[in-house]
Enzyme design. Sequence first.
Site, PDB file in Angstrom:
ATOM      1  N   THR A 128       3.193   2.901  -5.511  1.00 22.83           N
ATOM      2  CA  THR A 128       2.988   4.355  -5.606  1.00 22.83           C
ATOM      3  C   THR A 128       4.343   5.067  -5.614  1.00 22.83           C
ATOM      4  OG1 THR A 128       0.856   4.278  -4.509  1.00 22.83           O
ATOM      5  CG2 THR A 128       2.106   6.306  -4.224  1.00 22.83           C
TER       6      THR A 128
ATOM      7  N   ARG B 158     -13.252   3.842  -5.500  1.00 25.59           N
ATOM      8  CA  ARG B 158     -12.389   3.982  -4.306  1.00 25.59           C
ATOM      9  C   ARG B 158     -11.238   4.983  -4.565  1.00 25.59           C
ATOM     10  NH1 ARG B 158      -6.678   3.057  -3.085  1.00 25.59           N
ATOM     11  NH2 ARG B 158      -6.549   2.578  -0.872  1.00 25.59           N
TER      12      ARG B 158
ATOM     13  N   GLY C 244      -7.725   6.477  -2.642  1.00 28.70           N
ATOM     14  CA  GLY C 244      -6.800   6.217  -1.537  1.00 28.70           C
ATOM     15  C   GLY C 244      -6.262   7.507  -0.947  1.00 28.70           C
ATOM     16  N   ASP C 245      -5.152   7.367  -0.253  1.00 25.87           N
ATOM     17  CA  ASP C 245      -4.559   8.505   0.458  1.00 25.87           C
ATOM     18  C   ASP C 245      -3.756   9.441  -0.438  1.00 25.87           C
ATOM     19  OD1 ASP C 245      -2.869   6.068   0.295  1.00 25.87           O
ATOM     20  OD2 ASP C 245      -1.331   7.507   0.939  1.00 25.87           O
TER      21      ASP C 245
ATOM     22  N   THR D  99       3.189   6.006   1.310  1.00 22.82           N
ATOM     23  CA  THR D  99       2.759   4.898   0.452  1.00 22.82           C
ATOM     24  C   THR D  99       2.318   3.748   1.347  1.00 22.82           C
ATOM     25  OG1 THR D  99       3.475   3.248  -1.168  1.00 22.82           O
ATOM     26  CG2 THR D  99       5.186   4.160   0.243  1.00 22.82           C
ATOM     27  N   GLY D 100       1.391   2.951   0.857  1.00 25.84           N
ATOM     28  CA  GLY D 100       0.920   1.830   1.669  1.00 25.84           C
ATOM     29  C   GLY D 100      -0.596   1.724   1.625  1.00 25.84           C
TER      30      GLY D 100
ATOM     31  N   GLY E 132      -3.905   2.689   1.847  1.00 26.26           N
ATOM     32  CA  GLY E 132      -4.473   4.028   1.843  1.00 26.26           C
ATOM     33  C   GLY E 132      -5.528   4.302   2.896  1.00 26.26           C
TER      34      GLY E 132
HETATM   35  N1  ASP Z   1      -1.378   4.355  -0.938  1.00 26.25           N
HETATM   36  C1  ASP Z   1      -1.866   3.849  -2.190  1.00 26.25           C
HETATM   37  C2  ASP Z   1      -3.360   3.659  -2.078  1.00 26.25           C
HETATM   38  O1  ASP Z   1      -3.837   3.211  -1.067  1.00 26.25           O
HETATM   39  C3  ASP Z   1      -1.236   2.579  -2.615  1.00 26.25           C
HETATM   40  C4  ASP Z   1       0.272   2.520  -2.514  1.00 26.25           C
HETATM   41  O2  ASP Z   1       0.870   3.324  -1.853  1.00 26.25           O
HETATM   42  O3  ASP Z   1       0.882   1.612  -3.108  1.00 26.25           O
HETATM   43  O4  ASP Z   1      -4.052   3.927  -3.032  1.00 26.25           O
END
Ligand code: ASP
Length: 321
Positions: A188, A216, A218-219, A239-240, A242
């Site tokens: 991300t 789905r 995410g965040d 990022t991470g 979600g």
């Molecule tokens: N945060 C993003 C999600 O969960 C993924 C990412 O940050 O790589 O969709």
Amino acid sequence: MRDSLITLFLFCSFQIVGGQEAPAYAIVIHGGAGNISPEYITTDEAAAISAKLSQVLEKGISILDSGGTSLDAIEAVIRIMEDSPLFNAGKGAVFTHEGKNELGASIMDGKTLNAGAVAGIGDIKNPISAARIVMEESPHVLLYGAGASRFVASHGAEVVDSNYFFTEKRWKQLQRQLKKKEVEKYGTVGCVALDKHGNLAAGTSTGGMTNKRFGRIGDSPITGAGNYANNNSCAVSATGHGEFLIRYTVAHDISAMMQYGDLPIQEAARSVIHEKLKDAGGTGGVICVDKQGNIAMEFNTTGMLRAYATANGEKVLKVFE
Ligand code: ASP
């Protein structure tokens, strides 16, 4: 060069904020947190990522240095990252379980607390611009799917054929994940900035997770989870994983710890990422900037692609830790 760290001193430019000298502007970018180590990223890939992050940083600096707004800098910077196949956003977005691309993005103005976001879109070239259109042209904050695309297209967002988002690398990634029956997170993009007018803003854009199912989200398109900006505290892009970032409203939590607990930005970011999130089993990272131009970049994963620059001439770019 594995640990690419560039620090240059260009010139000094200060403004007085609350009696303290503070950089007139600051910008921080990330290209995702995850398994970012030489084991997973080749030397050539690392060099390409480093060159792109450097190009992106220069773009942000040129906008902020000439008095442009933090919102303009963020949109321009994230558009370049979305146009690159190197990151999991825009052109380089990952595939869903069904082999589609469902992208999301959000943007927030720290001065007004206005925010805009899109989720589940597969035919808009630059989701960050779509998010800004939602913020500026609609009475809403988050639009989803075909309706979101229709609305932002009617306000000038560039529409592309869904094939535009096909890349060999992401397709192979999906095939691997289908065999392993897992979802994978990585790549991300995000940007936070303080401009010369003293305004903070944040933006985040993503393809989500490889192999995600059932619509789905995410965040990244969720204001307060993956993205937040408030002139009274800070601007944050996350990022991470979600699901954890949503449940722990990570971006807003950092802001709240600063606003109500008077914590400095680095302490707030550290506590959320290395204590609250980690203790819960969540993986990820954040970039943050406050009104004084103080910067925090924290992650509890192997690595996070990141860079920052300030008006007092500091530039830092890191691919591997
Ligand atoms: N945060 C993003 C999600 O969960 C993924 C990412 O940050 O790589 O969709």
